[in-house]
Write an enzyme that holds these catalytic residues in place. Sequence first.
Site, PDB file in Angstrom:
ATOM      1  N   ASP A  31      -6.890  40.577   4.850  1.00  0.00           N
ATOM      2  CA  ASP A  31      -7.383  39.375   4.986  1.00  0.00           C
ATOM      3  C   ASP A  31      -8.409  39.350   5.913  1.00  0.00           C
ATOM      4  O   ASP A  31      -8.646  40.098   6.816  1.00  0.00           O
ATOM      5  CB  ASP A  31      -6.419  38.177   5.359  1.00  0.00           C
ATOM      6  CG  ASP A  31      -6.801  36.779   5.112  1.00  0.00           C
ATOM      7  OD1 ASP A  31      -6.112  36.006   4.428  1.00  0.00           O
ATOM      8  OD2 ASP A  31      -8.157  36.556   5.880  1.00  0.00           O
ATOM      9  N   ASN A  87       0.170  29.925  -0.872  1.00  0.00           N
ATOM     10  CA  ASN A  87      -0.259  28.483  -0.776  1.00  0.00           C
ATOM     11  C   ASN A  87      -0.593  27.825  -1.964  1.00  0.00           C
ATOM     12  O   ASN A  87      -1.064  28.741  -2.969  1.00  0.00           O
ATOM     13  CB  ASN A  87      -1.364  28.438   0.241  1.00  0.00           C
ATOM     14  CG  ASN A  87      -1.123  28.749   1.606  1.00  0.00           C
ATOM     15  OD1 ASN A  87       0.002  28.799   2.026  1.00  0.00           O
ATOM     16  ND2 ASN A  87      -2.126  29.653   2.232  1.00  0.00           N
ATOM     17  N   GLN A  94      -4.211  25.789  -0.029  1.00  0.00           N
ATOM     18  CA  GLN A  94      -5.058  26.974  -0.737  1.00  0.00           C
ATOM     19  C   GLN A  94      -6.520  26.705  -0.588  1.00  0.00           C
ATOM     20  O   GLN A  94      -6.858  25.345  -0.994  1.00  0.00           O
ATOM     21  CB  GLN A  94      -4.425  27.020  -2.066  1.00  0.00           C
ATOM     22  CG  GLN A  94      -5.025  28.040  -2.836  1.00  0.00           C
ATOM     23  CD  GLN A  94      -4.654  27.925  -4.304  1.00  0.00           C
ATOM     24  OE1 GLN A  94      -3.724  27.044  -4.619  1.00  0.00           O
ATOM     25  NE2 GLN A  94      -4.888  28.946  -4.973  1.00  0.00           N
ATOM     26  N   VAL A  96      -8.810  29.462  -1.591  1.00  0.00           N
ATOM     27  CA  VAL A  96      -9.423  30.322  -2.743  1.00  0.00           C
ATOM     28  C   VAL A  96      -8.619  30.335  -3.992  1.00  0.00           C
ATOM     29  O   VAL A  96      -7.321  30.414  -4.145  1.00  0.00           O
ATOM     30  CB  VAL A  96      -9.405  31.960  -2.539  1.00  0.00           C
ATOM     31  CG1 VAL A  96     -10.004  32.629  -3.443  1.00  0.00           C
ATOM     32  CG2 VAL A  96     -10.114  31.863  -1.043  1.00  0.00           C
ATOM     33  N   HIS A 100      -2.756  34.364  -4.807  1.00  0.00           N
ATOM     34  CA  HIS A 100      -2.797  35.478  -4.039  1.00  0.00           C
ATOM     35  C   HIS A 100      -1.495  35.211  -3.102  1.00  0.00           C
ATOM     36  O   HIS A 100      -1.423  34.057  -2.598  1.00  0.00           O
ATOM     37  CB  HIS A 100      -3.904  35.211  -3.228  1.00  0.00           C
ATOM     38  CG  HIS A 100      -4.425  34.384  -2.564  1.00  0.00           C
ATOM     39  ND1 HIS A 100      -5.148  33.331  -3.070  1.00  0.00           N
ATOM     40  CD2 HIS A 100      -4.320  33.606  -1.045  1.00  0.00           C
ATOM     41  CE1 HIS A 100      -5.461  32.249  -2.389  1.00  0.00           C
ATOM     42  NE2 HIS A 100      -4.867  32.604  -1.098  1.00  0.00           N
ATOM     43  N   HIS A 102       0.136  35.920   0.416  1.00  0.00           N
ATOM     44  CA  HIS A 102      -0.012  36.296   1.709  1.00  0.00           C
ATOM     45  C   HIS A 102       1.085  37.060   2.264  1.00  0.00           C
ATOM     46  O   HIS A 102       2.473  36.731   2.112  1.00  0.00           O
ATOM     47  CB  HIS A 102      -0.134  35.127   2.582  1.00  0.00           C
ATOM     48  CG  HIS A 102      -1.140  34.306   2.311  1.00  0.00           C
ATOM     49  ND1 HIS A 102      -2.607  34.380   3.107  1.00  0.00           N
ATOM     50  CD2 HIS A 102      -1.721  33.376   1.363  1.00  0.00           C
ATOM     51  CE1 HIS A 102      -3.470  33.416   2.725  1.00  0.00           C
ATOM     52  NE2 HIS A 102      -2.884  32.959   1.542  1.00  0.00           N
TER      53      HIS A 102
END
Length: 114
Positions: A31, A87, A94, A96, A100, A102
Site C-alpha cells: 500500500d 472494505n 472503500q 478504490v 482488494h 488488505h
Amino acid sequence: MTDKTLFQRIADRDIPADILYEDDDCVAFRDIAPKAPVHVLIVPRDPIPSLDHLTEAHESLVGHLFTVARQVAASEGLSRGYRAVFNCGEEGGQEVPHLHLHLLGGRQMGWPPG
Ligand code: AMP
C-alpha cells in the site's frame, strides 16, 4: 484516457508499485500509504468493483486471495498475527472501486476498527 482501474494499471505495470507476488489471477503489492508496518493489497486482475459485486462464480477467486494473503504474511514474517479485510462501499471505507484484500500486520491491531 484509459478504462482501466488504478489497480489494473498497477497489475499491468503501467504505473509503478512494490509488487511482492503475482500470478494469473491476482497481484499483491505494498500500500502506498501504509496503515501498519506491513500493509499489502491483494488484488484480483478481474476488476470486480467491490465485495458487493461478488457472485458464486467468484468463490474460488476470493478463497485464493486469502491463501495469497497467508503466504505473503508468512513471507513478511507476521508470525504473531495479522488482519485481512475488505472494505466495501462508502460506509465500509472503500476508496478504490476495484476489489482488494488488505493485509495488515507488524503491530497490535485494535478492535473495533475505526
Ligand atoms: P480502500 O480505502 O479500501 O479502497 O483502500 C484503497 C487503498 O489503496 C488505500 O489504503 C490506499 O492507500 C491504497 N492506494 C491508493 N493508491 C495506491 C497506489 N498507487 N499504490 C498502492 N496503494 C495505493
